[in-house]
Design an enzyme around this catalytic site. Structure first.
Site, short mmCIF file in Angstrom:
data_model
loop_
_atom_site.label_atom_id
_atom_site.label_comp_id
_atom_site.label_asym_id
_atom_site.label_seq_id
_atom_site.Cartn_x
_atom_site.Cartn_y
_atom_site.Cartn_z
N TRP A 38 0.82 -1.22 0.00
CA TRP A 38 0.00 0.00 0.00
C TRP A 38 0.86 1.27 0.00
CZ3 TRP A 38 -5.13 1.64 0.20
CH2 TRP A 38 -5.34 2.94 0.70
N MET A 39 0.41 2.25 -0.78
CA MET A 39 1.02 3.59 -0.73
C MET A 39 -0.11 4.61 -0.70
SD MET A 39 3.39 5.51 -3.61
CE MET A 39 2.27 5.21 -4.96
N ASP A 41 -0.14 9.01 0.77
CA ASP A 41 0.31 10.39 0.52
C ASP A 41 1.78 10.51 0.10
OD1 ASP A 41 -2.04 10.45 1.95
OD2 ASP A 41 -1.24 11.61 3.60
N ARG A 166 -2.54 17.09 12.39
CA ARG A 166 -1.52 16.36 11.62
C ARG A 166 -1.07 17.07 10.33
NH1 ARG A 166 -6.21 13.23 11.59
NH2 ARG A 166 -7.33 13.09 9.61
#
Ligand code: DQQ
Length: 561
Positions: A38-39, A41, A166
C-alpha cells in the site's frame, strides 16, 4: 520491448530491475508506485545535492492502509526513473509508536540541511509533530534519518482534537527570521489549519488565531502553503514574500477526499493569510484535479526554478482486488505548477522530463471530424501513451444554451454522455478502448453559451471503462469559462494501463481517472479521437507517442554493480 506487464524493462540506473509480478495488467509503466503493498500520501519531496527525494506513506505489510504506517523513500536524478531505498522513518518511540504519518521537508538555508517534520501517532494514539534529520547530510541519498531528542516538538493545542492534528507543511522563514509552519486540524465540525512559529526549528509556539478555518467540513489534511510568481511560470522558494508573488493554501478535505486551493494575500507582519474567496462546498471552489487526486504536496525545485506538485491517486477497485494485485496506490506524474495570466487559477503541466520516455510517434494534422465521426490513432502502444491534441473550434455562437444555475458539472458530465449528440461537442479522446469500443474512457469537451459568456465542460467519463461491475466508475468533470474569441482548445492525456491523467486547455483543468479494463489491455487497447457534436471540429494537430517503461530499481543492487 514487450508490451505485456509480465516483463520488466532493462535500464541503466545502476540497479537491477524490479520484476513486475505475473499477470498485472493494471500495474503502471511510468507512474510511480512501490514494488509492492500500500502507498498513499506523497511526503517531503525535495531536491538535495543533485538528487530528487520522494517519501511516501507506506504499509509494508499489506495492500491496505496499515496500523503502523512508515515513510518509504525513493531517489531519482530526473523525477521519472527511481531507486527504492530502505524506509526512512518507522515507528519506534513513544512519540510515533502507532505510526509515522504525513509531513514535509524544509531545507535550512546556510546550513543547507534538510529537516523533516512529520506526524507521529503516539502511544496514546494522540497526534503529535516530530522532527527527523539526516544522520549524514553529506550523503546525497540521505539514507538514514534520526529522530530529534526534543520530540514531540508540538502536541495538540487547545481547540484541536487530539486525533485530528496532523500533516505539517514545509516551513517558511519570515523577514523577522522566525520559522512558520501550518498543521491540519479539526475541532468538531470545523476544519482548521493552525500556525506555529519558531526561532530555532525545535521550540514551537502556536498562534491562537487559526491560519484558516472552514465550517462544516471536518478535518483539513495535508495543508500546503506556497508563493507563486505573478509574472512568470518559474517557481519560487517557499519563504519568498514580496510584491511579485501571490500565495496559495491547499487543503485536502478528508470528507470529500478532494484537494482544494485558495489564492490569497499573505502578509508576514500580521501572520494572516486572506484568501480571495471562502470555501463554499459548491462547484465554484477550485480543485487541483477534478478526478482521483488527494493529499498532494509541492516543493520548490531550485535546480530548475520550478514548483512541482505530487498527488496520491488512489484505486477505484475493491480492497479484495488490491490484496490480490499485491499493491494499491499510484502517484501522479509530477506536475509543474504556476499562476495563470488572470492571477485567479493555477496551471499544471507534466514535468518536461516525462518526454524522455516518448517513443514511437505519430501525428495527424488538419483532419476534419464531422459530427458522429471517430478516428483511430493507430501505430502506437495505446495502453501506455502520451497524446496531445489541439482542436480547432467552430463558431461559438452556435453553441447550445445552458441554464448554469441548475447544473452540477459532475452530474451533467455523466448525463451528457460522450456518445450522445450535442452541437459543439462532445468531442475528445476515447482512451483504453476495446476494438469494438464497448470498453472505453471518454475524455471530452462540450461547449455551451450562458446568459453572458461561453463555458466548456471537460469530463472524464469512466462509466464504460470496464466490463467489470465491481468498480467505482464515478464520472469526473468540471465547467470553465472560455474566451468568446477562442479558436482552439487543447487536450493532453497521459495513459498508463490503469490511469489516465488529462490536462485541458494547456493545464488549466486536470482530471485523473483510474480504470481497469477487462478487454482493452496491452495490445488490445486502442485510442480514438471522436466528435459527437453536430458541428465539425478540426484536429489542428495531434501528436501521440508510445511511452517506454520508467526504471524502478532496488537500492541493494546499486552496490552489486
Ligand atoms: N494520510 C496520512 C495522514 C493524512 C492522510 C496517514 C491523508 O497524515 O492526514 O497515512 O491521506
Amino acid at each position: 520491448m514487450e508490451i505485456s506487464g509480465e516483463v520488466a524493462s532493462s535500464h541503466n540506473l545502476n540497479s537491477t530491475m524490479y520484476k513486475v509480478p505475473q499477470k498485472q495488467p493494471y500495474r503502471t509503466w511510468y507512474h510511480f508506485q512501490p514494488p509492492q503493498c500500500w502507498m498513499n500520501d506523497p511526503n517531503a519531496p525535495m531536491y538535495y545535492k543533485g538528487v530528487y527525494h520522494f517519501f511516501y506513506q507506506h504499509n509494508p505489510h499489506a495492500a491496505t492502509f496499515g496500523e503502523k504506517m512508515v515513510w518509504a523513500h525513493s531517489v531519482s536524478y530526473d523525477l521519472i526513473n527511481w531507486i527504492h531505498l530502505d524506509h526512512a522513518i518507522e515507528p519506534s518511540e513513544q512519540f510515533d509508536f502507532n505510526g509515522c504519518w504525513s509531513g514535509s521537508a524544509t531545507i535550512i538555508p546556510g546550513k543547507e540541511k534538510p529537516v523533516i517534520l512529520y506526524t507521529g501517532i503516539d502511544d496514546k494514539k494522540h497526534q503529535v509533530q516530530n522532527i527527523a534529520m539526516p544522520k549524514n547530510p553529506s550523503d546525497p541519498f540521505l539514507r538514514e534519518w534520526v529522530k530529534h531528542p526534543q520530540n514531540p516538538v508540538m502536541t495538540p493545542p487547545s481547540g484541536v482534537e487530539v486525533d485530528n492534528f496532523r500533516d505539517p507543511s514545509t516551513a517558511w522563514q519570515g523577514k523577522d527570521g522566525k520559522w512558520r509552519v501550518v498543521i491540519g486540524a479539526q475541532n468538531g465540525d470545523e476544519g482548521k489549519v493552525v500556525l506555529y512559529q519558531s526561532e530555532d526549528f525545535a521550540n514551537w509556539t502556536v498562534e491562537l488565531k487559526p491560519f484558516f478555518a472552514s465550517d462544516n467540513t471536518g478535518v483539513c489534511e495535508c495543508p500546503d502553503f506556497f508563493p507563486v510568481s505573478i509574472n512568470s511560470t518559474n517557481g519560487v522558494d517557499t519563504s519568498v514574500q514580496n510584491q511579485s508573488v501571490r500565495h496559495v493554501l491547499k487543503i485536502s478535505y478528508l470528507r470529500l477526499h478532494q484537494d482544494y486551493y485558495f489564492l490569497g494575500k499573505y502578509a508576514n507582519e500580521d501572520g494572516n493569510f486572506t484568501p480571495d474567496v471562502k470555501f463554499t462546498g459548491t462547484s465554484l471552489d477550485l480543485r487541483l484535479d477534478y478526478g482521483k487526486f488527494y493529499a498532494s504536496k509541492s516543493f520548490f525545485d531550485h535546480a530548475k526554478s520550478r514548483r512541482i506538485l505530487w498527488g496520491w491517486v488512489e484505486e477505484c477497485d475493491t480492497s479484495h482486488d488490491d490484496i490480490e494485485k499485491g499493491w494499491a496506490g499510484l502517484q501522479c506524474i509530477p506536475r509543474q505548477v504556476w499562476l495563470d495570466e488572470s492571477g485567479n487559477r493555477l496551471m499544471q503541466w507534466p514535468i518536461e522530463e516525462i518526454e524522455t520516455l516518448r517513443d514511437k510517434h505519430i501525428s495527424i494534422v488538419g483532419e476534419k471530424l464531422v459530427g458522429g465521426s471517430i478516428l483511430e490513432i493507430s501505430g502506437i502502444t495505446a495502453s501506455q501513451a502520451d497524446v496531445e491534441v489541439l482542436f480547432e473550434l467552430p463558431e461559438l455562437e452556435n453553441a447550445e444554451w445552458l441554464e448554469e444555475s441548475e447544473v452540477d458539472p459532475r452530474v451533467l458530465c455523466s448525463e451528457e454522455y460522450a456518445s450522445r449528440s450535442g452541437i459543439i461537442g462532445p468531442f475528445g479522446l476515447l482512451a483504453l478502448a476495446s476494438e469494438d469500443q464497448t470498453e472505453h474512457t471518454a475524455i471530452f469537451f462540450r461547449i455551451y453559451k450562458t446568459s453572458n459568456r461561453y463555458v466548456c465542460f471537460m469530463c472524464s467519463d469512466q462509466s464504460r471503462s470496464s466490463l467489470r461491475q465491481d468498480l467505482d466508475k464515478t464520472t469526473d468533470g468540471t465547467i470553465f469559462d472560455i474566451d468568446p474569441n477562442q479558436k482552439t482548445i487543447s487536450l493532453r492525456s497521459l495513459i498508463d494501463r490503469s490511469i489516465i491523467e488529462s490536462f485541458g486547455e494547456k493545464g488549466r483543468i486536470c482530471i485523473t481517472s483510474r480504470v481497469y479494463p477487462s478487454l482493452a489491455i496491452d495490445k488490445d487497447a486502442h485510442l480514438y479521437v471522436f466528435n459527437n457534436g453536430r458541428q465539425s471540429v478540426v484536429i489542428s494537430e495531434l501528436n501521440a507517442w508510445s511511452m517506454k517503461h520508467a526504471e524502478f530499481g532496488q537500492e541493494e543492487s546499486i552496490h552489486k554493480q
